[in-house]
Design an enzyme around this catalytic site. Structure first.
Site, PDB file in Angstrom:
ATOM      1  N   GLU A  91       0.815  -1.199   0.000  1.00 48.69           N
ATOM      2  CA  GLU A  91       0.000   0.000   0.000  1.00 48.69           C
ATOM      3  C   GLU A  91       0.857   1.260   0.000  1.00 48.69           C
ATOM      4  OE1 GLU A  91      -1.671   0.445   4.355  1.00 48.69           O
ATOM      5  OE2 GLU A  91      -1.788  -1.637   3.688  1.00 48.69           O
ATOM      6  N   CYS A 332      -0.040   2.573   8.462  1.00 50.41           N
ATOM      7  CA  CYS A 332       0.694   1.543   7.713  1.00 50.41           C
ATOM      8  C   CYS A 332       0.077   0.163   7.925  1.00 50.41           C
ATOM      9  CB  CYS A 332       2.156   1.495   8.173  1.00 50.41           C
ATOM     10  SG  CYS A 332       3.070   2.992   7.883  1.00 50.41           S
TER      11      CYS A 332
END
Length: 350
Positions: A91, A332
């Site tokens: 990501e 995250c």
């Protein structure tokens, strides 16, 4: 198969010569990959069909596939989940500021550092990302949005110093004037503190910004938050940070995630002041992102500002990080983990 997008210009010239091609062909291909951001060899229209076929047979052209995009209604932040060629996911986050667009990228699939406040460590490290896979997070976002990326932060999933060689190659390619030509001063690399690699980085004398994930002012507390603290003491980290400043002339940034009742006391603030006093540094206070699998809670706004004021009154350069993408799993690892859960629940379907 050669990972062609991970080759620097000189390596690409050598590779193309091995295919019987002249140097200018390498220049054309390099421009397609790193400046025009082509999705595949097929888009390289000034290369012959025969050469494109030869390249397809001998090399891999990395192009990440976006499988999910989240848009924040609060601040315009965009979070991207990309599928890699082997079926893994990473990501990246696009953050929009008045001074330009910043992209936060991942350096590994997962992470083995085990920091308790980070979602990317929940399932451990799967593998390192190659330079091409780090680059293409930026390339895809710039191509999808049509907006130039001016700043890059290597602060997503993974520990960059645990993927050191690929990181350095990535920085070289990102900084190349034949590509996006992003200044080293506009590149920030975060690390939890792998001391030997930080020393190697200092010796390179790059002009990037180094951000150290500190999060505690003493070893005893840091060990409860970050397993890496069992290997490298805060004293060792501060020593290598001073060495880094001496070698590069660059200011160090210390990341400090404030966790309610854990590291947000005035005593912690005092210890932090003593730790960094006199250093050419900046403290970045981060209200921790709540993660459902962890028991850490965010420090209240009043306490965050009290902590900040304590540091400022003692001459420490400090800011509170602006919370970006809070409504879109901005921390995250959160989007990747949620997507993997969705896949499991649907028995492997996409």
């Amino acid at each position: 198969m050669t990972d062609i997008k991970s080759l620097n210009y000189d390596e690409l010239v050598t590779y193309m010569a091995g295919l019987g091609e002249k140097k200018f062909r390498a220049g054309q291909l390099y421009q397609w990959m790193h400046e025009k951001l082509a999705d595949s060899f097929d888009e390289c229209t000034n290369l012959s069909n025969a050469l494109r076929q030869k390249l397809k047979e001998t090399s891999e052209y990395v192009c990440l596939e976006p499988v999910r995009v989240q848009h924040s209604k609060l601040d315009g932040t965009e979070k991207y989940l990309f599928r890699l060629s082997d079926g893994n996911y990473v990501e990246s986050v696009l953050m929009k500021y008045h001074h330009g667009n910043s992209v936060c990228i991942s350096s590994q699939v997962g992470c083995r550092m085990g920091c308790r406040f980070c979602a990317s460590t929940l399932n451990g490290k799967v593998r390192d990302l190659r330079p091409s896979e780090m680059l293409d997070q930026i390339y895809r976002i710039q191509k999808i949005t049509g907006e130039r990326v001016s700043n890059v932060v290597v602060m997503g999933s993974g520990e960059p110093m645990d993927n050191y060689d690929n990181l350095i190659k990535f920085i070289e390619l990102l900084n190349d004037e034949r590509g996006l030509n992003i200044s080293q001063r506009n590149i920030t690399v975060s690390s939890c503190g792998i001391v030997p690699k930080l020393k190697e980085l200092a010796d390179l004398k790059l002009q990037i910004t180094l951000a150290i994930s500190l999060h505690a002012p003493n070893d005893e507390l840091r060990k409860t938050m970050m397993p890496i603290a069992n290997k490298y003491s805060i004293e060792e980290i501060m020593d290598v940070c001073r060495y880094y400043i001496e070698c590069t002339g660059r200011r160090i940034s210390f990341e400090y995630s404030l966790v309610k009742g854990v590291n947000d006391s005035m005593e912690c603030a005092k210890q932090l002041i003593e730790l960094v006093k006199g250093m050419n540094c900046h403290i970045n206070l981060i209200p921790v992102n709540p993660i459902k699998e962890r028991d850490y809670k965010q420090t209240g706004k009043e306490e965050v500002y009290a902590f900040k004021n304590k540091l400022e009154k003692n001459g420490i350069n400090v800011t509170i990080r602006r919370e970006m993408g809070r409504d879109i799993d901005g921390a995250c690892g959160q989007l990747r983990n949620k997507y993997m859960e969705d896949i499991d629940e649907s028995d492997g379907g996409y």
